[in-house]
Scaffold this active site. Structure first.
Site, PDB file in Angstrom:
ATOM      1  N   GLY A   8      42.258   1.187  33.984  1.00  0.00           N
ATOM      2  CA  GLY A   8      42.278   2.654  34.128  1.00  0.00           C
ATOM      3  C   GLY A   8      41.424   3.129  35.283  1.00  0.00           C
ATOM      4  N   LEU A  64      48.343  -2.785  30.668  1.00  0.00           N
ATOM      5  CA  LEU A  64      47.783  -3.152  29.364  1.00  0.00           C
ATOM      6  C   LEU A  64      48.836  -3.645  28.380  1.00  0.00           C
ATOM      7  CD1 LEU A  64      45.117  -0.367  29.112  1.00  0.00           C
ATOM      8  CD2 LEU A  64      44.645  -2.803  28.831  1.00  0.00           C
ATOM      9  N   LEU A  85      39.211   1.360  30.044  1.00  0.00           N
ATOM     10  CA  LEU A  85      39.458   2.812  30.107  1.00  0.00           C
ATOM     11  C   LEU A  85      40.943   3.139  30.200  1.00  0.00           C
ATOM     12  CD1 LEU A  85      36.710   3.818  32.731  1.00  0.00           C
ATOM     13  CD2 LEU A  85      36.460   3.350  30.300  1.00  0.00           C
ATOM     14  N   GLY A  86      41.765   2.157  30.415  1.00  0.00           N
ATOM     15  CA  GLY A  86      43.208   2.393  30.565  1.00  0.00           C
ATOM     16  C   GLY A  86      43.794   2.910  29.264  1.00  0.00           C
ATOM     17  N   TYR A 100      54.880   3.788  22.521  1.00  0.00           N
ATOM     18  CA  TYR A 100      54.257   3.346  23.778  1.00  0.00           C
ATOM     19  C   TYR A 100      52.730   3.485  23.692  1.00  0.00           C
ATOM     20  CZ  TYR A 100      52.846   3.313  28.653  1.00  0.00           C
ATOM     21  OH  TYR A 100      52.204   3.016  29.826  1.00  0.00           O
ATOM     22  N   GLU A 134      38.600  12.105  19.104  1.00  0.00           N
ATOM     23  CA  GLU A 134      39.867  12.356  18.397  1.00  0.00           C
ATOM     24  C   GLU A 134      39.944  11.538  17.105  1.00  0.00           C
ATOM     25  OE1 GLU A 134      42.869  14.371  19.015  1.00  0.00           O
ATOM     26  OE2 GLU A 134      41.185  15.402  19.920  1.00  0.00           O
ATOM     27  N   TYR A 161      48.047   9.424  19.327  1.00  0.00           N
ATOM     28  CA  TYR A 161      46.971   8.967  20.213  1.00  0.00           C
ATOM     29  C   TYR A 161      45.738   8.576  19.388  1.00  0.00           C
ATOM     30  CZ  TYR A 161      42.970   9.443  23.412  1.00  0.00           C
ATOM     31  OH  TYR A 161      41.808   9.233  24.110  1.00  0.00           O
ATOM     32  N   HIS A 191      35.330  15.121  28.098  1.00  0.00           N
ATOM     33  CA  HIS A 191      34.574  15.271  29.341  1.00  0.00           C
ATOM     34  C   HIS A 191      35.536  15.521  30.486  1.00  0.00           C
ATOM     35  CE1 HIS A 191      35.099  11.055  28.252  1.00  0.00           C
ATOM     36  NE2 HIS A 191      35.337  10.829  29.536  1.00  0.00           N
ATOM     37  N   ARG A 196      39.709  15.781  36.710  1.00  0.00           N
ATOM     38  CA  ARG A 196      40.431  15.790  35.442  1.00  0.00           C
ATOM     39  C   ARG A 196      41.941  15.951  35.683  1.00  0.00           C
ATOM     40  NH1 ARG A 196      40.729  14.103  30.260  1.00  0.00           N
ATOM     41  NH2 ARG A 196      39.921  15.626  28.758  1.00  0.00           N
TER      42      ARG A 196
HETATM   43  P1  NDP Z   1      43.043   9.384  32.496  1.00  0.00           P
HETATM   44  O1  NDP Z   1      44.299   9.772  31.831  1.00  0.00           O
HETATM   45  O2  NDP Z   1      42.524  10.198  33.640  1.00  0.00           O
HETATM   46  O3  NDP Z   1      43.176   7.873  33.027  1.00  0.00           O
HETATM   47  C1  NDP Z   1      43.849   6.899  32.287  1.00  0.00           C
HETATM   48  C2  NDP Z   1      43.964   5.634  33.109  1.00  0.00           C
HETATM   49  O4  NDP Z   1      44.699   4.661  32.356  1.00  0.00           O
HETATM   50  C3  NDP Z   1      44.731   5.810  34.435  1.00  0.00           C
HETATM   51  O5  NDP Z   1      44.151   4.990  35.406  1.00  0.00           O
HETATM   52  C4  NDP Z   1      46.124   5.299  34.071  1.00  0.00           C
HETATM   53  O6  NDP Z   1      46.855   4.847  35.186  1.00  0.00           O
HETATM   54  C5  NDP Z   1      45.737   4.128  33.168  1.00  0.00           C
HETATM   55  N1  NDP Z   1      46.843   3.659  32.341  1.00  0.00           N
HETATM   56  C6  NDP Z   1      47.726   4.392  31.633  1.00  0.00           C
HETATM   57  N2  NDP Z   1      48.616   3.592  31.026  1.00  0.00           N
HETATM   58  C7  NDP Z   1      48.282   2.325  31.372  1.00  0.00           C
HETATM   59  C8  NDP Z   1      48.844   1.062  31.092  1.00  0.00           C
HETATM   60  N3  NDP Z   1      49.946   0.922  30.351  1.00  0.00           N
HETATM   61  N4  NDP Z   1      48.258  -0.046  31.605  1.00  0.00           N
HETATM   62  C9  NDP Z   1      47.151   0.072  32.386  1.00  0.00           C
HETATM   63  N5  NDP Z   1      46.580   1.248  32.709  1.00  0.00           N
HETATM   64  C10 NDP Z   1      47.146   2.362  32.193  1.00  0.00           C
HETATM   65  O7  NDP Z   1      41.940   9.268  31.346  1.00  0.00           O
HETATM   66  P2  NDP Z   1      40.343   9.497  31.433  1.00  0.00           P
HETATM   67  O8  NDP Z   1      39.827   8.880  32.660  1.00  0.00           O
HETATM   68  O9  NDP Z   1      40.050  10.916  31.117  1.00  0.00           O
HETATM   69  O10 NDP Z   1      39.876   8.669  30.155  1.00  0.00           O
HETATM   70  C11 NDP Z   1      39.517   7.291  30.245  1.00  0.00           C
HETATM   71  C12 NDP Z   1      39.599   6.669  28.878  1.00  0.00           C
HETATM   72  O11 NDP Z   1      38.713   7.325  27.991  1.00  0.00           O
HETATM   73  C13 NDP Z   1      40.965   6.742  28.214  1.00  0.00           C
HETATM   74  O12 NDP Z   1      41.133   5.564  27.456  1.00  0.00           O
HETATM   75  C14 NDP Z   1      40.868   7.946  27.295  1.00  0.00           C
HETATM   76  O13 NDP Z   1      41.759   7.814  26.218  1.00  0.00           O
HETATM   77  C15 NDP Z   1      39.424   7.828  26.860  1.00  0.00           C
HETATM   78  N6  NDP Z   1      38.759   9.070  26.515  1.00  0.00           N
HETATM   79  C16 NDP Z   1      38.755  10.123  27.379  1.00  0.00           C
HETATM   80  C17 NDP Z   1      38.053  11.269  27.087  1.00  0.00           C
HETATM   81  C18 NDP Z   1      38.029  12.439  28.012  1.00  0.00           C
HETATM   82  O14 NDP Z   1      37.647  13.527  27.561  1.00  0.00           O
HETATM   83  N7  NDP Z   1      38.358  12.282  29.283  1.00  0.00           N
HETATM   84  C19 NDP Z   1      37.276  11.387  25.833  1.00  0.00           C
HETATM   85  C20 NDP Z   1      37.322  10.181  25.013  1.00  0.00           C
HETATM   86  C21 NDP Z   1      38.028   9.088  25.366  1.00  0.00           C
HETATM   87  P3  NDP Z   1      47.694   5.883  36.133  1.00  0.00           P
HETATM   88  O15 NDP Z   1      46.670   6.527  37.029  1.00  0.00           O
HETATM   89  O16 NDP Z   1      48.631   4.985  36.832  1.00  0.00           O
HETATM   90  O17 NDP Z   1      48.343   6.856  35.204  1.00  0.00           O
HETATM   91  P1  GDR Z   2      42.261  16.924  23.897  1.00  0.00           P
HETATM   92  O1  GDR Z   2      42.295  17.663  25.307  1.00  0.00           O
HETATM   93  O2  GDR Z   2      43.521  17.046  23.169  1.00  0.00           O
HETATM   94  O3  GDR Z   2      41.012  17.395  23.200  1.00  0.00           O
HETATM   95  O4  GDR Z   2      42.100  15.393  24.344  1.00  0.00           O
HETATM   96  P2  GDR Z   2      43.211  18.838  25.867  1.00  0.00           P
HETATM   97  O5  GDR Z   2      42.476  19.401  27.020  1.00  0.00           O
HETATM   98  O6  GDR Z   2      44.608  18.396  26.076  1.00  0.00           O
HETATM   99  O7  GDR Z   2      43.229  19.906  24.659  1.00  0.00           O
HETATM  100  C1  GDR Z   2      42.048  20.510  24.181  1.00  0.00           C
HETATM  101  C2  GDR Z   2      42.401  21.652  23.241  1.00  0.00           C
HETATM  102  O8  GDR Z   2      42.994  22.720  23.971  1.00  0.00           O
HETATM  103  C3  GDR Z   2      44.124  23.190  23.262  1.00  0.00           C
HETATM  104  N1  GDR Z   2      45.055  23.831  24.202  1.00  0.00           N
HETATM  105  C4  GDR Z   2      45.742  23.212  25.179  1.00  0.00           C
HETATM  106  N2  GDR Z   2      45.743  21.923  25.585  1.00  0.00           N
HETATM  107  C5  GDR Z   2      46.522  21.594  26.651  1.00  0.00           C
HETATM  108  N3  GDR Z   2      46.493  20.334  27.105  1.00  0.00           N
HETATM  109  N4  GDR Z   2      47.322  22.506  27.265  1.00  0.00           N
HETATM  110  C6  GDR Z   2      47.371  23.829  26.872  1.00  0.00           C
HETATM  111  O9  GDR Z   2      48.098  24.638  27.439  1.00  0.00           O
HETATM  112  C7  GDR Z   2      46.528  24.197  25.786  1.00  0.00           C
HETATM  113  N5  GDR Z   2      46.278  25.369  25.160  1.00  0.00           N
HETATM  114  C8  GDR Z   2      45.395  25.133  24.206  1.00  0.00           C
HETATM  115  C9  GDR Z   2      44.702  21.952  22.604  1.00  0.00           C
HETATM  116  O10 GDR Z   2      45.583  22.318  21.542  1.00  0.00           O
HETATM  117  C10 GDR Z   2      43.419  21.270  22.152  1.00  0.00           C
HETATM  118  O11 GDR Z   2      43.001  21.776  20.918  1.00  0.00           O
HETATM  119  C11 GDR Z   2      41.206  15.013  25.389  1.00  0.00           C
HETATM  120  C12 GDR Z   2      41.808  13.765  26.061  1.00  0.00           C
HETATM  121  O12 GDR Z   2      41.054  13.473  27.208  1.00  0.00           O
HETATM  122  C13 GDR Z   2      41.775  12.570  25.137  1.00  0.00           C
HETATM  123  O13 GDR Z   2      42.166  11.406  25.846  1.00  0.00           O
HETATM  124  C14 GDR Z   2      40.353  12.399  24.604  1.00  0.00           C
HETATM  125  O14 GDR Z   2      40.290  11.306  23.732  1.00  0.00           O
HETATM  126  C15 GDR Z   2      39.884  13.665  23.909  1.00  0.00           C
HETATM  127  O15 GDR Z   2      39.941  14.727  24.847  1.00  0.00           O
HETATM  128  C16 GDR Z   2      38.455  13.555  23.418  1.00  0.00           C
END
Ligand code: NDP
Ligand code: GDR
Length: 383
Positions: A8, A64, A85-86, A100, A134, A161, A191, A196
């Protein structure tokens, strides 16, 4: 020199973590997916020509869902630390492609752990698993006595998820206990950052706020405005990932700010950054956000033309298509353990996070404004 492998690496966290580890003197390997267009925007500034001497950053094609490829990359790179992180990380999208997501986010974690075991690297390689708030599902009865979710709170995931990630959590813990591996879960709360993904709610809001302020868009459609999240800055959170792998003993940690905010208030804060005051009225599907004041001084200091902004203009509407089949209403994490044991201290509060994202998106959308003035096609809207 320590060697790290990041799955990731092209994502938000992967990009910040790669940069952080390179600064610490690591050799960083990253796994990227093959795509028909370049998908390395977030890490292009870290690119190193592999023909040069002294290379510290290398990308490998992989996925992955492919064990053979993971085993080969881990064998070739011999990492001291793997950051898994992927993931398909979008909660709403996971309802559309649940199988998936189970494969990538759940079984993908097993593939990493098992690859390390097959290669006999259990004692060499430390593994960080990107677990998530989550897992808690936001059930009020599962909070601790102080109203937070902590390392001992029960899980109740509310999306494909979350369910896939709970497998990742437990299989990481199981491999730690069964095989003595240094494998840890970081239970990270939301975060965000200028990097983002555009369809997560914070970035959707900051991008649209910038477009509205520049007169490039009139209204933003959102889902559940009452959802509450504990939002921190990704730059702070990737540091916690690293700290978790530097401990003497492998353990799981909650990483959070300890403050929760509604989506509605995040909207208010974003608009306030560009001098626009938004008031909400109505309920549920009919709720809307309207401009009630424009601070000319702030707007002018940012180079905005306020003539395109009208008092009474509706800038936020609710579209029920964004409502989730099962919603996580409120998340609030307890960072006590990570603060005391890891010595982790976030540098950004929510106000600083919103400012950082707004400055960045305003700059980005100003490019759009130039394109539009020049008669060129502008960036797409994202949902
Ligand atoms: P992103 O969606 O920005 O990044 C996800 C990464 O995973 C990308 O590099 C994506 O590649 C890669 N990926 C997706 N599918 C596959 C696959 N099949 N094989 C290999 N790589 C893959 O997520 P974040 O950076 O925000 O988050 C990082 C990790 O932390 C994730 O696992 C997420 O679920 C977890 N997480 C995130 C939080 C958040 O608030 N951001 C909070 C808690 C957990 P590509 O660029 O090609 O799509
Ligand atoms: P989340 O993030 O589901 O918490 O997962 P997201 O920003 O998608 O949603 C947060 C909250 O906002 C509400 N919401 C909307 N969400 C999106 N995406 N689009 C909209 O238009 C909208 N309007 C309201 C959602 O219902 C939700 O309650 C993120 C991801 O990064 C996960 O991978 C990670 O694990 C968790 O945070 C912690």
């Amino acid at each position: 020199m320590k060697v790290a492998l990041i799955t990731g690496v092209t994502g938000q966290d992967g990009a910040y973590l790669a940069e952080f580890l390179l600064k610490k003197g690591y050799f960083v390997h990253g796994i990227k997916r093959r795509s028909s267009l370049f998908n390395t925007d977030r890490i292009d500034h870290l690119y190193q020509d592999q023909h040069e001497k002294d290379v510290h950053f290398k990308l490998h094609y992989g996925d992955l869902t492919d064990s053979t490829n993971l085993i080969r990359i881990i064998q070739e790179t011999q990492p001291d630390e793997i950051y898994n992180l992927g993931a398909m990380s979008h909660v709403m999208v996971s309802f559309d492609s649940p199988e998936y997501v189970a494969n990538v986010d759940g079984i993908g974690t097993l593939r990493i752990l098992e690859a390390v075991r097959i290669l006999g690297m259990e004692k060499k390689t430390r593994i960080y698993q990107a677990s998530t708030s989550e897992l808690y599902g936001g059930l009020p009865e599962n909070k601790n006595a102080n109203g937070f979710y902590d390392e001992n709170s029960p899980f109740y995931p509310r999306s494909p998820y979350g369910v896939a990630k709970i497998y990742g959590f437990w299989i990481t813990k199981n491999y730690r206990e069964a095989y003595g591996m240094f494998a840890c879960n970081g239970i990270l709360f939301n975060h965000e950052s200028p990097l983002r993904g555009e369809t997560f709610v914070t970035r959707k809001i900051t991008r649209a706020t910038a477009k509205i302020a520049l007169g490039l868009q009139s209204c933003l459609y959102l889902g559940n405005l009452s959802a509450q999240r504990d939002w921190g800055h990704a730059k702070d959170y990737i540091e916690a990932m690293w700290l978790i792998l530097q401990q003497e003993k492998p353990e799981d940690f909650v990483i959070a700010t300890g403050v929760t905010t509604t989506v509605r208030d995040f909207v208010r804060m974003s608009f306030a950054e560009v001098g626009i005051e938004v008031e909400f009225s109505g309920k549920d599907d009919n709720e809307k956000g309207v401009i009630i004041d424009v601070d000319e001084q702030i707007a002018h200091s940012l180079g905005l033309n306020t003539q395109t902004l009208k008092i009474g203009q509706t800038v936020i509407k609710v579209d029920p298509k964004y409502f989730r089949p099962t919603e996580v209403d409120l998340l609030l994490g307890d960072p006590k353990k990570s603060k005391t044991q890891l010595g982790w201290e976030p540098k950004y509060d929510l106000a600083a996070l919103v400012k950082d994202m707004m400055i960045s998106d305003l700059q980005l959308m100003k490019k759009d404004e130039y394109l539009k003035k020049g008669g060129f096609k502008t960036l797409n809207y994202f949902e």
